[in-house]
Design a protein around this motif. Structure first.
Motif, short mmCIF file in Angstrom:
data_model
loop_
_atom_site.label_atom_id
_atom_site.label_comp_id
_atom_site.label_asym_id
_atom_site.label_seq_id
_atom_site.Cartn_x
_atom_site.Cartn_y
_atom_site.Cartn_z
N ALA A 41 55.37 -9.87 78.63
CA ALA A 41 54.53 -8.70 79.30
C ALA A 41 54.77 -7.77 77.93
CB ALA A 41 55.08 -8.40 80.49
N LEU A 45 51.34 -6.44 75.92
CA LEU A 45 50.91 -5.08 76.08
C LEU A 45 51.31 -4.33 74.84
CD1 LEU A 45 52.32 -4.29 79.75
CD2 LEU A 45 49.99 -4.68 79.03
N CYS A 120 48.79 -3.30 83.48
CA CYS A 120 48.98 -4.56 83.87
C CYS A 120 48.97 -5.07 85.31
CB CYS A 120 50.31 -4.98 83.24
SG CYS A 120 51.87 -3.89 83.79
N ASP A 205 45.29 -11.54 78.43
CA ASP A 205 45.45 -10.20 77.87
C ASP A 205 44.36 -9.89 77.22
OD1 ASP A 205 46.25 -11.17 75.11
OD2 ASP A 205 47.94 -12.05 76.47
#
Length: 210
Positions: A41, A45, A120, A205
């Motif tokens: 994650a 990000l 997210c 993503d």
């Protein structure tokens, strides 16, 4: 409220979610540990510096607090969830100087356009009554140049996928095919779309262009 959402709003689940329920269930579903998901994650990000981050359907804050550790002064993670029990657990166990929690509806986020540098939602879209509306809201509050990352359910386009979808639907869970979120992101103008599938979970993503 369906069975799945009632379960997620239950104080008993909030009490064991971070330490027992999530690690076990998500490992069975994806073959991945919570630690692996958290590290990925951060990479997805592209967290760094004083960014503003939204963790949608944050639950007891197990991701929000972890992500906040990669931000510098001025950076902040806002965890949003609908469940009072989950938010109480987040405030008790996952508070910190760069993370805070708010109750809200994922389908109508209480934030202005382009508020966040990163947005997210990990392991929750399949529970939300209108998940595509929630995904569009995530894109709306993402600033140009920002990153969005999700993990959610996955089904193959075959008989097993059809049966699994029907079975999951009995409890209120949704299973999404390979194209749903990449297509939604592309239609919204996002770029650098990447999708990875692990068993019954998909990780997607993308970037909102400048």
């Amino acid at each position: 409220m369906n069975l799945a959402r009632k379960t997620m709003n239950a104080p008993a689940l909030a009490a064991v979610y971070e330490r027992a329920w999530r690690p076990a269930v998500f490992y069975l579903a994806s073959g991945r540990t919570t630690g692996t998901d958290r590290r990925d994650a951060v990479d997805a990000l592209r967290l760094r510096g004083p960014q503003k981050v939204l963790d949608l359907a944050c639950g007891p804050g197990n991701f929000a607090h972890y992500l906040s550790g990669y931000l510098t002064d001025g950076g902040f993670v806002t965890g949003l969830d609908y469940s009072p029990a989950m938010l109480a657990k987040a405030a008790a166990d996952n508070a910190g100087p760069r993370v805070g929690y708010v109750r809200g509806d994922a389908r109508t986020l209480p934030f202005a356009d382009g508020t966040f540098d990163a947005v997210c939602c990990f392991g929750a879209l399949y529970l939300i009554p209108d998940p595509l509306a929630a995904a569009r809201e995530m894109i709306r509050v993402l600033r140009p140049g920002g990153r969005i990352a999700i993990s959610t359910s996955f089904r193959e386009d075959n008989l097993f996928g059809t049966v699994s979808t029907a079975a999951a639907g009995l409890s209120g869970l949704r299973l999404f095919d390979r194209d749903t979120f990449p297509d939604l992101f592309a239609a919204a103008g996002l770029i650098d779309i990447d999708q990875r599938v692990h068993r019954f979970m998909q990780y997607v993503d993308a970037t909102r262009p400048e």
